[in-house]
Design an enzyme around this catalytic site. Structure first.
Site, short mmCIF file in Angstrom:
data_model
loop_
_atom_site.label_atom_id
_atom_site.label_comp_id
_atom_site.label_asym_id
_atom_site.label_seq_id
_atom_site.Cartn_x
_atom_site.Cartn_y
_atom_site.Cartn_z
N HIS A 1 -12.49 2.30 4.61
CA HIS A 1 -11.74 3.42 4.06
C HIS A 1 -12.73 4.53 3.71
O HIS A 1 -13.95 4.33 3.78
CB HIS A 1 -10.99 2.98 2.80
CG HIS A 1 -9.75 2.21 3.12
ND1 HIS A 1 -9.65 0.86 2.94
CD2 HIS A 1 -8.54 2.62 3.62
CE1 HIS A 1 -8.45 0.46 3.32
NE2 HIS A 1 -7.76 1.49 3.74
N LYS B 1 3.88 -4.33 6.08
CA LYS B 1 4.07 -4.39 4.63
C LYS B 1 5.54 -4.16 4.25
O LYS B 1 6.04 -4.78 3.30
CB LYS B 1 3.17 -3.34 3.93
CG LYS B 1 1.68 -3.67 4.04
CD LYS B 1 1.35 -4.91 3.24
CE LYS B 1 -0.11 -5.29 3.31
NZ LYS B 1 -0.42 -6.54 2.60
N SER C 1 0.85 -1.19 0.00
CA SER C 1 0.00 0.00 0.00
C SER C 1 0.88 1.24 0.00
O SER C 1 2.04 1.20 0.43
CB SER C 1 -0.86 -0.05 1.25
OG SER C 1 -1.08 1.24 1.77
N SER C 2 0.30 2.36 -0.45
CA SER C 2 1.08 3.60 -0.51
C SER C 2 1.44 4.11 0.88
O SER C 2 2.27 5.01 1.01
CB SER C 2 0.31 4.67 -1.28
OG SER C 2 -0.95 4.89 -0.70
N CYS C 3 0.85 3.54 1.94
CA CYS C 3 1.18 4.01 3.29
C CYS C 3 2.56 3.55 3.76
O CYS C 3 3.01 3.93 4.83
CB CYS C 3 0.11 3.63 4.29
SG CYS C 3 0.04 1.88 4.61
N TYR D 1 0.34 -1.11 10.18
CA TYR D 1 0.06 -1.78 8.90
C TYR D 1 1.24 -1.60 7.95
O TYR D 1 1.71 -2.54 7.31
CB TYR D 1 -1.21 -1.17 8.30
CG TYR D 1 -1.63 -1.74 6.97
CD1 TYR D 1 -2.36 -2.91 6.91
CD2 TYR D 1 -1.30 -1.11 5.78
CE1 TYR D 1 -2.76 -3.45 5.70
CE2 TYR D 1 -1.69 -1.63 4.55
CZ TYR D 1 -2.42 -2.79 4.52
OH TYR D 1 -2.81 -3.32 3.32
P1 GDP Z 1 -5.96 6.88 4.76
O1 GDP Z 1 -5.89 7.25 3.30
O2 GDP Z 1 -4.99 5.82 5.14
O3 GDP Z 1 -5.83 8.10 5.64
O4 GDP Z 1 -7.37 6.19 5.05
P2 GDP Z 1 -8.93 6.54 4.87
O5 GDP Z 1 -9.38 6.17 3.51
O6 GDP Z 1 -9.64 5.84 6.01
O7 GDP Z 1 -9.11 8.11 5.12
C1 GDP Z 1 -8.76 9.08 4.21
C2 GDP Z 1 -9.14 10.46 4.70
O8 GDP Z 1 -10.57 10.59 4.66
C3 GDP Z 1 -8.72 10.82 6.14
O9 GDP Z 1 -8.30 12.15 6.16
C4 GDP Z 1 -10.03 10.66 6.91
O10 GDP Z 1 -10.08 11.41 8.10
C5 GDP Z 1 -11.03 11.18 5.88
N1 GDP Z 1 -12.45 10.79 6.11
C6 GDP Z 1 -13.51 11.64 6.13
N2 GDP Z 1 -14.65 10.98 6.38
C7 GDP Z 1 -14.33 9.67 6.51
C8 GDP Z 1 -15.09 8.48 6.76
O11 GDP Z 1 -16.31 8.49 6.93
N3 GDP Z 1 -14.39 7.30 6.80
C9 GDP Z 1 -13.02 7.25 6.61
N4 GDP Z 1 -12.41 6.06 6.65
N5 GDP Z 1 -12.29 8.37 6.39
C10 GDP Z 1 -12.92 9.55 6.33
#
Ligand code: GDP
Length: 305
Positions: A177, A138, A105-107, A134
């Protein structure tokens, strides 16, 4: 070619099965899910490889989740992903002719890395805090793979996709996500006629999204292309702020309330746009734009809830 997909019941695994089943160069496509072989168990993992003896192993098995799940279930995210990866890689040692596609993953890239993120910036700095367990699991898989490759001769290609979404994703309030999470929560907000909807964090972080069918298509392309690169980014090249993403999802779902912010929830990394030029120069490009992908994903969600 005999291909084994592990993690075949997940977002990536399901999509891979559909796409690879149409590849005429693949003589046998075997899918393994948790009930077929428990990858937390070394003996079951070893037996799976002994039984199937694939020429290509695709590791799409992982404990995955969004920012909240990654940040609160930190122990489970590192231990479960380490177990899956160490068991699979150790069990692969006797099969040095096997090519392994290992999904990451890109993380895995550092928190303060320069964007667009090149493959060469791996391990050049500290990880972002919300998903470091995580990411560490990876990164460990990449390191073990490199050791095995050098010592025993396996070909191991580590694929680092950007944020994925699409049909068969996990749609829930806390574990998802951002795309499936927003779809799930906004759909409920529409049904409940909520006047406002809280998106997590400030809405300012930028993310790049890739439709899962495009990832499966990229892997299909790589299987046929005989690549030599050991680490490959797979992205769409387009980024969007979380606020603008929320507005798009609002439209797709048909939610009419106001979008506000939940400052108690984390933002995570500010930006993570992958530089996918190595893959693009090999001749692969994604074909699904975000609007189409979001519409397909919402339709799948509606048809499957
Ligand atoms: P990330 O890309 O590893 O940070 O994972 P996520 O896909 O869970 O979150 C991406 C971004 O979307 C972060 O800045 C979250 O705070 C924001 N976000 C806003 N609303 C939501 C929600 O309902 N669910 C999730 N998972 N993220 C949210």
């Amino acid at each position: 070619m005999k291909v084994l997909i592990v993690g075949s019941n997940g977002l990536v695994g399901k999509s891979l099965q559909g796409v690879l089943s149409k590849n005429n160069n693949i003589s046998e496509l075997i899918s393994s899910k948790r009930t077929d072989a428990d990858l937390f168990n070394f003996d079951e993992t070893r037996q799976l490889l002994e039984r199937t003896k694939p020429s290509i192993l695709i590791n799409a098995a992982a404990r995955v989740g969004g920012i909240y799940a990654n940040n609160t279930k930190r122990t489970e995210f590192i231990l479960e992903n380490l177990k899956i990866n160490t068991n699979l890689l150790e069990a692969s040692i006797p099969y040095s002719n096997m090519t392994i596609f290992n999904l990451g993953s890109s993380c895995i890239y550092p928190v303060d890395v320069e964007n667009p993120i090149k493959e060469s910036s791996v391990m050049t700095g500290k990880l972002e805090r919300t998903n470091s367990p995580y990411a560490m699991a990876k990164l460990t898989a990449i390191e073990i793979g490199e050791a095995i490759s050098k010592e025993y001769g396996h070909k191991i290609i580590n694929l680092m996709p950007t944020n994925l979404y699409g049909p068969n994703d996990k749609f829930s309030e806390h574990d998802s996500h951002v795309i499936p999470g927003l779809i799930y929560r906004m759909h409920n907000a529409k049904i409940n006629n909520d006047s406002s909807f809280k998106i997590w964090g400030t809405g300012k972080p930028l993310r790049e999204f890739l439709y899962v069918e495009d990832l499966a298509d990229a892997i299909n392309f790589l299987i046929d292309s005989n690549v030599e690169d050991k680490l490959l980014n797979i992205g769409s090249g387009e980024e969007i702020s979380i606020f603008n993403l929320a507005l798009k999802i609002k439209e797709v779902v048909g939610y009419e309330g106001e979008v506000v912010f939940d400052s108690n929830m984390p933002d995570g990394i500010k930006r993570k746009l992958l530089d996918s030029s190595i893959l693009n120069n090999l001749g692969w490009k994604p074909s699904t734009d975000l609007d189409t992908g979001l519409a397909n994903t919402y339709k799948w969600f509606i048809d499957n809830i």
